[in-house]
Design an enzyme around this catalytic site. Structure first.
Site: not given
Lengths: 383, 195
Positions: A152, A319, A352
């Protein structure tokens, strides 16, 4: 045989030389908090830097002695016999400037005023963080990292390392990330920030002096963030339309559905430990990251600097915050540069958040790739 | 189906020394690893299957997990010296489009696939049954090969798409078959460029 790295103690390093920032401002003398796991080999070639995501810290693996519930946020990834094997690698977790977990941040004293920085803490970019980390790595006597690893926002830092200091890392492992945020991503960040700055307890960011915390804003910020970390399917599987009580209460204020209860719980927990100014700073760093911008929007040109590095990119099919298509943009930029790149697209249901969870296919690919890194950086082993 | 090692070696000889290679449906990465090691090639393997992506990663080749049905948008025109499509085309719904994509991305394309016109297959069909052989090891109801074609069929398809066939032969038990390949070989191999 896998186990945790056990009890770890955070360390602290002070830097007296100011850090110039992309904004033109500079951060005066500052401190970074970090942890290390495993042993640096004699050649100093086996160091892996782990960059943290939005609301995490330097505490990547193991436990803190004073808190048996303090398992590091990537303990399933980093440890003896784990994909990032601390029997082979010297792993460094670091906490960025502006964070609320010990490194110099908005809660610390602004030397110019003698009061906490608050909202006056200078805006830092992903690149600024990487510059700060580079000084730490240098101070630890490491000329070249075996790998920089992050998911991320951490994946953005890993990219920034590759683009900014290409000679100082051999491998870049970027998971569930993107070459920049989409308008939708920025929109979510903006809603979170507005929730915080419009909280009556925010006081323009100088709430420390008032002895209050803008908890309401932080709660809402966390709730909206949390929704974006999960997939529709995983929320459906976990909560569905389940009611908290057996019957409806016909209230617009009370909790009716379990998902509401869960989000409020997450929001409450978060508002207890996270700093509002840090949340603003970190979401801004996310918004700003865009390495192609300096190259007329051409990501391949941006990545020309990183040709010699080997890359692993991993994305997760569910995601929607950092979709596989965003990772494929990075893959394309690397292929256009004829760089070494591998890419795994993991069919995981969790959205995610999958990058932090147990998924055998994901962890197996990470393990296989880090075995390759170990062979690459260990003297005597075949490259 | 994994390609037998001897077949791989024959096909590897078609790939120039030091070529930049894209291996579509690279399986466990065996051929690409061989080409890197023995012929100084560089490149990427493309694979969809999780287990094969893992095996390729373990082998240390660059593997990119993609679904070939979605085309080769990731790759520019003529950005590879050689594009390999070994034992892959027959699994693809849009085989003709993939063939065109192969010719677009590579200067040279190399394709191999099971030759349905191999004589034991013909005998089997004459007897009224679909063949089950080493090259076509599946029953008709569970085969991943959604396209079955012959050596002769490919020549027609290549001509239709303006491909120039540079070399072609059959493979049988790891040996090249240049006499009556449509009849005598279980695997068809074509090397071509965009005409």
């Amino acid at each position: 045989m896998t186990s945790s790295v056990g009890v770890v103690t955070p360390q602290r390093m002070r830097f007296d030389q100011p850090l110039p920032l992309q904004s033109g401002a500079q951060l005066p003398a500052y401190e970074l908090v970090y942890e290390t796991y495993g042993t640096l080999n004699a050649q100093r070639s086996n160091a892996v830097l782990v960059c943290h995501a939005l609301n995490a810290s330097h505490h990547v693996a193991g436990l803190h002695a004073d808190d048996p519930k303090s398992l590091g946020w990537w303990d399933n990834m980093v440890g003896p016999g784990k994909p990032v094997d601390t029997d082979r690698f010297f792993v460094i977790g670091v906490n960025n400037p502006g964070s609320c977990f010990g490194s110099t941040g908005p809660m610390h004293t602004n030397p110019a005023t003698g009061r906490p920085w608050g909202a006056d803490f200078p805006v830092c970019t992903v690149e600024d963080w990487v510059d700060a980390q580079a000084r730490l790595i240098e101070a630890l006597g490491i000329r070249q990292l075996a790998a920089v690893l992050g998911g991320s926002l951490g994946g953005m830092q890993a990219q920034a390392w590759a683009l900014r200091y290409p000679e100082r890392l051999r491998h870049c492992v970027a998971v569930a990330t993107a070459p920049n945020l989409s308008a939708q991503n920025i929109a979510f960040n903006e809603v979170a920030r507005r929730a915080i700055v419009t909280d009556p307890d925010f006081h323009g960011g100088h709430f420390y002096a008032h002895g209050v915390v803008p908890k309401r804003g932080l709660r809402v910020a966390r709730m909206i963030g949390h929704i974006t970390y999960l997939s529709d399917d995983s929320m459906e599987a976990k909560f569905g339309r389940e009611l908290r009580d057996a019957e409806l209460h016909f209230s617009t204020q009370d909790i009716e559905f379990q998902i509401e209860s869960y989000l409020r719980y997450q929001g409450d927990k978060f508002s207890e430990y996270f700093d509002a100014n840090t949340y603003l700073l970190i979401t801004r760093a996310l918004d700003y990251f865009d390495p192609a911008r300096a190259h007329g929007g051409d990501l391949a040109r941006a990545y020309a600097a990183a040709k010699a590095i080997r890359f692993l990119l991993v994305s997760f099919t569910t995601d929607w915050r950092f979709s596989p298509a965003r990772s494929r943009e990075i893959v394309k930029a690397l292929v256009d540069n004829r760089a070494d790149v591998s890419y795994a697209e993991i069919d995981a249901p969790h959205g995610h958040d999958a990058f932090l969870l147990e998924d055998p296919r994901y962890l197996a690919v990470m393990r296989a790739y880090f075995e390759r890194i170990a062979a690459d950086v260990t003297p005597g082993a075949r490259a | 189906m994994t390609t037998p090692l001897k077949n791989l070696e024959v096909i590897a000889r078609l790939v120039p020394q030091g070529a930049r290679v894209l291996d579509l449906g690279c399986g466990s990465g065996e051929l690409l690893a061989y080409l890197m090691r023995e012929r100084g090639c560089v490149g990427y393997g493309i694979e969809l299957d999780d287990a094969n992506v893992l095996a390729s990663t373990q082998r240390g080749i660059n593997v990119i997990q993609l679904n070939l049905e979605e085309g080769l948008k990731l790759f520019d025109d003529h950005s590879f010296d050689v594009v390999l499509q070994l034992e892959t085309l027959q699994h693809l719904r849009n085989a003709e489009k993939m063939l065109r994509e192969t010719a677009r991305v590579g200067r040279i394309g190399i394709v191999s696939f099971p030759n349905f016109a191999h004589w034991p297959n013909r005998v089997s069909v004459l007897r009224g049954r679909m063949p089950v052989t080493k090259a076509l090891p599946y029953e008709w109801y569970d085969t991943p090969n959604i396209r079955v074609g012959t050596y002769a069929d490919f020549e027609v398809l290549a001509r239709k798409n303006g491909l120039q066939i540079l070399d072609s032969f059959g493979l049988q038990d790891g040996e090249m078959v240049r006499t009556l390949p449509n009849l005598l070989a279980s695997v068809a191999v074509f090397k071509f460029e965009r005409g």
